[in-house]
Scaffold this motif. Structure first.
Motif, PDB file in Angstrom:
ATOM      1  N   SER B 134      35.415 -49.210 101.305  1.00  0.00           N
ATOM      2  CA  SER B 134      34.383 -49.441 100.265  1.00  0.00           C
ATOM      3  C   SER B 134      33.691 -48.008  99.995  1.00  0.00           C
ATOM      4  O   SER B 134      33.183 -48.083  98.670  1.00  0.00           O
ATOM      5  CB  SER B 134      33.078 -50.121 101.161  1.00  0.00           C
ATOM      6  N   GLY B 135      34.003 -47.091 100.580  1.00  0.00           N
ATOM      7  CA  GLY B 135      33.392 -45.735 100.094  1.00  0.00           C
ATOM      8  C   GLY B 135      31.857 -45.314 100.225  1.00  0.00           C
ATOM      9  O   GLY B 135      31.378 -44.490  99.785  1.00  0.00           O
ATOM     10  N   ILE B 136      31.232 -46.625 100.882  1.00  0.00           N
ATOM     11  CA  ILE B 136      29.694 -46.332 101.031  1.00  0.00           C
ATOM     12  C   ILE B 136      29.686 -45.190 102.200  1.00  0.00           C
ATOM     13  O   ILE B 136      30.311 -45.352 103.180  1.00  0.00           O
ATOM     14  CB  ILE B 136      29.193 -47.443 101.422  1.00  0.00           C
ATOM     15  N   ASP B 141      23.615 -45.606  99.358  1.00  0.00           N
ATOM     16  CA  ASP B 141      24.506 -46.116  98.550  1.00  0.00           C
ATOM     17  C   ASP B 141      24.017 -47.800  98.766  1.00  0.00           C
ATOM     18  O   ASP B 141      24.799 -48.378  98.085  1.00  0.00           O
ATOM     19  CB  ASP B 141      25.838 -45.921  99.299  1.00  0.00           C
TER      20      ASP B 141
END
Lengths: 332, 339
Positions: B134-136, B141
């Protein structure tokens, strides 16, 4: 009293002795309730468990995922309960309307001369009536969350977004003294703003509507079939059109048979909406559960749940009773 | 009519005389020959039943140690798996003798719910799990995202507090239990799932075939001291539970292990010999015999052994000791002296 038109059984002759017995019974029951309440209270105190409804005024401290009323985590428990009732009413009210619509179509379909229509409707009724509601809810929810795209690849139709996070819609909003439209916006990890129809709401709404409509279809079919064939033939002989026959002859007689069992179905729909927590919808029971665990007031929270469902059911049967009487006046 | 009245009167009388007080917990445990222990239904590392119906976990071992200390046999435990809604009423009503159920010690629960927390067996904190892809990166975020959580825990309140203090918006999706909430998280319904950080790691082990695809964000937003709890009104039983846990921690300090307990009894330090009942009889202070601690340690090992077996290097979770190290190693475990 003895008029032949009266539908109620006539009352027994008045007697002082009976009145005394009934008074004594009432006093006994009242005393018993009072005693039980007092006993519970003192036992709780002896065990060091706080009790009372004063906690309703304290801040709840937990957030609630959805609801029409404005509510924030700093608001009091009673406001959280109110939001729970609102959520329960919203989903059951809409589900009642939808199940009435689907149920009527299915009920008529079951009486259709077209074999295909009749077959499809029969299959629907048999399938949805015979699978437990809980499983249907879980299946609805699993399907919705599996089929919808993730946030990062949400389907976009103008300002409307559809994703696993639900259907995000623009909504008019009163801000700084005039109406503005609050558009949903796509952020990197989320879709913010706008009004939201969550998958939890949709799953519960669909599950309840589909399940109840199968029962209503049978209720409506039975009601329509209860009107004798002779009535139709008589109406035709009098030269009434098909629409007139339905409106003036069939419906008034059928409604009498339909309304009481339909009331039961609606009332059981409201009660079944308490399965909400299995699909993550914050209904009254879900919110009461959280309140119960945080405040420790188990008996109080359960009592509030009981009273709310009792009131809702009584209200519903009162309303349906009124509607039934009107329908009967209409018939005569 | 008269007969009915008599029946009603008798019912009323029997209700008036309903006894509210239960007998002493230790007496009834000895009488029935087993400790009734309320545990989590399934949480790897804390309490979970294997394919043979055998229970494992740190909460489970606490109950085993207590059974060994009180009844002389670590197997004499009846396990009562409880969900979040049942656990407090089960203790309050006397259905279980002890709640060993990864419950957070809070003031409300301790002061107003008819129970006492005994001794902290695990220091945890609330964390957030997200999908790695997810890149969180951090809690920042998570603004405006959907967060999966299960009801009936301290989690919901911590979550609201944290986001409210930072004026960040979020939507919670609340389920009745761990399974439903983690399933919703794994389906992608929520961008994160929050509960005690250790529970997150434990749950993902069971729920996902690729637990490596998920990470716990570095920020922990709360203190979650997990402790067994007992009913109020029985100080002796409260003391027994508290001191059995203290004995396990003291055993680690003294280097007493499951394997060397017999040898330490005679050759250990003065305080080791005291703990194990060789020099002094500490058992009679809490209504037990002098071998109470020796039996508890022989049954499950010292705290460090219990941790390693269930949560640490010897387990699939492979958690670092972290806050749960002894005080002298920089952790928070500090048992009052046994003397």
């Amino acid at each position: 009293m003895s008029a032949p038109s009266s539908r109620r059984p006539s009352a027994a002759p008045f007697s002082w002795r009976n009145l005394c017995y009934q008074g004594a019974l009432l006093a006994l029951l009242g005393g018993l309730l009072f005693y039980i309440a007092g006993n519970v209270q003192s036992n709780l105190q002896a065990k060091g468990i706080a009790s009372g409804f004063d906690f309703l005024l304290q801040p709840a401290g937990f957030a609630i995922g959805e609801g029409v009323f404005p509510y924030t985590a700093g608001d009091a428990y009673w406001q959280a309960f109110l939001l729970g009732i609102e959520n329960t009413l919203r989903v059951s009210g809409l589900a009642i309307l939808a199940s009435m619509l689907i149920g009527s179509l299915l009920g008529l379909g079951r009486l259709s001369n077209n074999l295909l229509v009749r077959g499809v409707c029969t299959a629907y009724v048999e399938i949805f009536r015979n699978i437990p509601l809980l499983l249907q809810l879980l299946a609805c929810y699993a399907l919705l969350t599996a089929l919808l795209p993730g946030i990062d690849e949400a389907w976009q139709f103008g300002h409307i977004y559809l994703s696993k996070s639900g259907l995000a819609l623009p909504v008019p909003q009163w801000l700084d003294g005039h109406w503005q439209i609050d558009y949903p916006q796509r952020h990197r990890f989320a879709i913010a703003g706008g009004a939201r129809l969550t998958p939890e709401f949709l799953a519960l709404f669909l599950g309840l509507s589909l399940y109840t409509s199968a029962y209503l279809a049978e209720v409506i079919r039975a009601g329509l079939e209860s009107v004798g064939k002779g009535q139709r033939e008589a109406a035709a002989a009098l030269g009434l059109s098909h629409a007139q026959t339905v409106r003036r002859v069939i419906l008034p007689q059928a409604l009498r048979v339909i309304i009481p069992p339909a009331t039961n179905q609606f009332s059981s729909l409201i009660k079944s909406s308490s399965l909400a927590i299995t699909v993550g919808y914050p209904d009254l029971v879900s919110i009461a559960n959280t309140s119960l665990n945080q405040s420790g007031r188990a008996i109080e929270c359960i009592t509030l749940i009981l009273l709310t469902y009792l009131l809702l059911s009584l209200l519903l049967s009162g309303l349906m009773g009124m509607f039934n009487r009107r329908a009967q006046r209409w018939a005569s | 009519m008269n007969k009915t009245l008599v029946t009603a009167g008798l019912l009323f009388l029997s209700l008036i005389s309903l006894p509210a007080q239960a007998g002493k917990t230790l007496d009834s445990i000895r009488q029935r020959g087993e400790v009734i222990c309320g545990v989590n239904e399934a949480l790897v590392g804390f309490s979970v039943a294997d394919a043979k119906g055998e229970w494992h976990g740190i909460d489970v071992d606490v109950c085993r140690a207590i059974a060994a200390a009180t009844l002389g046999d670590a197997r004499k435990v009846r396990w009562v798996p409880l969900n979040k809604m049942q656990l407090f009423p089960a203790l309050q009503s006397g259905e279980v003798d002890i709640l060993s159920h990864n419950v957070t010690w809070t003031m409300t629960r301790d002061a107003a719910m008819g129970m006492h927390f005994t001794s902290i067996v695990f220091y945890d904190g609330q964390g957030f799990m997200v999908a790695r892809k997810s890149g969180i990166q951090s809690l920042r975020d998570l603004e405006n995202t959907d967060i999966c959580v299960q009801s009936g825990t301290t989690t919901e309140k911590n979550l609201s507090d944290y986001f409210r203090a930072r004026k960040m918006k979020f939507r919670s999706v609340v389920f009745a239990n761990f399974e439903a909430s983690i399933k919703a998280f794994l389906s992608g319904r929520c961008q994160s799932y929050t509960t005690d950080a250790t529970s997150l790691l434990s749950l993902i082990q069971r729920a996902s075939r690729t637990p490596g695809d998920y990470v716990v964000l570095p920020e922990l937003i709360s203190k979650e001291p997990l402790s067994p709890a007992v009913r109020r009104g029985d100080d002796e039983w409260f003391a027994i539970v508290k001191w059995v846990i203290n004995a396990l921690i003291t055993a680690e300090e003294e280097g007493i292990t499951q394997a060397n307990v017999e040898q330490q009894k005679v050759h250990g330090s003065a305080s080791a010999q005291r703990l194990l009942g060789h020099q002094e009889d500490t058992g009679k202070l809490i209504g037990l015999d002098r071998e109470w601690a020796a039996r508890a340690i022989a049954a499950v090992g010292n705290y460090g052994e219990v941790f390693d077996r269930n949560l640490g290097a010897g387990s699939p979770l492979n958690l670092p000791r972290g806050l749960n190290r002894l005080w002298r190693d920089g952790g928070l475990l500090y048992a009052p002296p046994i003397r």
